[in-house]
Design an enzyme around this catalytic site. Structure first.
Site, PDB file in Angstrom:
ATOM      1  CE  LYS A 109      -4.417  -1.986   1.130  1.00  0.00           C
ATOM      2  NZ  LYS A 109      -4.107  -3.040   1.424  1.00  0.00           N
TER       3      LYS A 109
HETATM    4  C1  PLP Z   1      -4.624  -3.952   0.991  1.00  0.00           C
HETATM    5  C2  PLP Z   1      -3.718  -5.339   0.942  1.00  0.00           C
HETATM    6  C3  PLP Z   1      -3.660  -7.165  -0.095  1.00  0.00           C
HETATM    7  C4  PLP Z   1      -5.039  -6.662  -1.187  1.00  0.00           C
HETATM    8  O1  PLP Z   1      -5.341  -5.754  -1.812  1.00  0.00           O
HETATM    9  P1  PLP Z   1      -6.068  -4.860  -2.845  1.00  0.00           P
HETATM   10  O2  PLP Z   1      -5.940  -4.140  -3.743  1.00  0.00           O
HETATM   11  O3  PLP Z   1      -7.366  -4.202  -1.735  1.00  0.00           O
HETATM   12  O4  PLP Z   1      -6.720  -6.045  -3.675  1.00  0.00           O
HETATM   13  C5  PLP Z   1      -3.907  -8.371  -0.050  1.00  0.00           C
HETATM   14  N1  PLP Z   1      -2.172  -7.978   0.979  1.00  0.00           N
HETATM   15  C6  PLP Z   1      -2.267  -6.870   1.944  1.00  0.00           C
HETATM   16  C7  PLP Z   1      -0.651  -7.347   2.676  1.00  0.00           C
HETATM   17  C8  PLP Z   1      -2.814  -5.441   1.807  1.00  0.00           C
HETATM   18  O5  PLP Z   1      -1.771  -4.665   2.400  1.00  0.00           O
END
Ligand code: PLP
Length: 451
Positions: A109
């Site tokens: 993220k």
């Molecule tokens: C948010 C997140 C996901 C999922 O990502 P999306 O874009 O919501 O599909 C997967 N792994 C981790 C560690 C995350 O923080």
């Protein structure tokens, strides 16, 4: 040339990227999508492997932001945002793990949040009107957004999180910052938090708060998430010669995967996207049956950042395949399901299989996964079970194993080493508010604290 963005609901005007970034959700409750996806030139495909990560990010993002940011501005954004490694680990044969966990909050993220923090910071300074970012988090968005926006003038951030569904370290990463970052714990699920945030966006009483979103409903999340697909493929395959790769993406809200779809649409040669969910299997079921129903309540799984019962990016995916899905998940125009099934392999992975994967990948390949990355890896294994080949395959590791120490320690017998960014966090003092899952209570809180 300014690229315009339309809403998936097609009921508002098309806007340039700056407005889409500031608004988050479109005024008709749809999601912004680019009118066309800028193509990777043959020349860029050829020299991509020689560019550093931030250099490649500039090349890919420039056509989206031209007319809103200057070339100097996008260079500054990308070079300051992407100052960490993106390791590509050879696990076995032609199968690789792309570690997207080296940023300041140790999840993928950071890639989007750091782009957004810098972009919105510039836009708000230019506009001279303050912004309140509302964000619902299932664990990692909150900390990435909090870290990326900390101290940005003119922007306040309020993060809503489900109190029982985020890990201690995830929570501390967002509740210990202070300054322009506030947090609220709710006795509910991620979907409850997201529903409150969405309702606030469409509440005309709150217009003068200048709300925006840093959730993956914001197109600013998806654009930067398209870069690492091209980056990794350029280093592991002859993309200029058309050599294809398989990607496996552990998915919850499908923002990460939509970044990959943009990369594919831009001309990156991709054989297949494996989209791997945990037990929240509403999207694999949708692909299988062609009809969609959300999962409420969502299921609690060890890959907690993917506990999503109604992914906010599904409307975007449907629109890419020629269909229309409204904001409550109703399909008003069918998508080309055959094409979708051709390009995507969707699979749901149980907690049991996730745990077995962490254990076996560690024992067999000495590679440490955490629950989200393990869902992706297990999904990739299932794909190759059904479609044996030795094509180059890249599975995304979306968080650092040290964010989930208990699970990882139990399964591997080994303590994951804490990245420097997480050191010392246990001792910091936490500060967060608490609210019931109730829109009126949330609205009064917003009015009291921010009006
Ligand atoms: C948010 C997140 C996901 C999922 O990502 P999306 O874009 O919501 O599909 C997967 N792994 C981790 C560690 C995350 O923080």
């Amino acid at each position: 040339m300014t690229l315009l963005f339309h809403s998936t609901n097609r009921m508002v005007d098309e806007v340039p990227v700056g407005i889409a970034l500031l608004q988050g959700q479109a005024g008709d409750k749809g999601l912004f999508m680019p009118n066309s996806v800028p193509q990777l030139s043959a020349e860029l495909l050829k020299r991509a492997r020689d560019l550093s990560y931030p250099e490649l990010a500039v090349e890919i993002l420039w056509p989206y932001v031209e007319g809103t940011f200057s070339r100097d501005e996008i260079e500054e954004i990308c070079h300051s945002a992407y100052d960490f490694e993106v390791p590509l680990e050879n696990v076995t044969g032609n199968q690789f793990l792309m570690r997207l966990d080296q940023g300041p909050t140790a999840s993928f993220k950071d890639f989007a949040a750091r782009f957004m923090g810098r972009s919105l910071g510039k836009l708000v300074a230019r506009r001279g009107k303050d912004l309140l970012i509302l964000t619902a988090t299932s664990g990692d968005t909150g900390s990435a957004v909090a870290s990326a926006f900390l101290g940005v003038p003119g922007i306040k951030v309020l993060v809503l999180f489900p109190e029982d569904e985020v890990s201690n370290r995830q929570r501390k990463q967002m509740t210990t910052l202070g300054d322009n970052i506030a947090t609220l714990a709710l006795p509910g699920k991620f979907d409850d938090c997201q529903a409150l945030v969405k309702q606030a966006f469409s509440d005309s009483d709150l217009t003068d708060l200048n709300l925006s979103s840093a959730n993956s409903i914001n197109i600013g999340r998806l654009l930067p998430q398209s870069v690492y697909y091209t980056y990794s493929a350029s280093r592991l395959a002859d993309i200029a010669g058309g050599e294809k790769v398989v990607f496996s993406v552990p998915s919850g809200n499908f923002g990460d995967m939509m970044g990959g779809m943009l990369a594919m649409q831009s001309g990156l040669p991709i054989e297949k996207f494996v989209i791997a969910t945990n037990a929240n299997d509403e999207v694999p079921l949708f692909l299988e049956t062609g009809s969609y129903s959300k999962l409420a309540p969502s299921k609690v799984c060890i890959s907690n950042a993917m506990n999503v019962g109604h992914p906010s990016n599904l409307a975007r995916l449907v629109s890419l395949y020629g269909g229309h899905m409204d904001e409550v998940g109703k399909l008003t125009k069918p998508a080309d399901m055959e094409k979708m099934r051709n390009e995507l392999f969707a699979i749901s992975i149980s907690d049991q299989e996730t745990r077995a994967t962490i254990k076996s990948v560690y024992e067999n390949h000495n590679t440490m996964l955490e629950p989200h990355g393990a869902v992706g890896w297990a999904g990739m294994m299932r794909y190759f079970d059904a479609n044996p080949s030795d094509i180059t395959a890249i599975s995304l590791e979306t968080a650092h194993p040290a964010k989930f120490p208990d699970e990882v320690r139990t399964l591997t017998g080994c303590e994951p080493v804490l990245p420097p960014s997480l050191e010392g966090i246990e001792e910091l003092e936490e500060l967060y508010g608490e609210l019931p899952v109730d829109y009126e209570a949330f609205k009064s809180f917003l009015v009291r604290e921010y009006k």
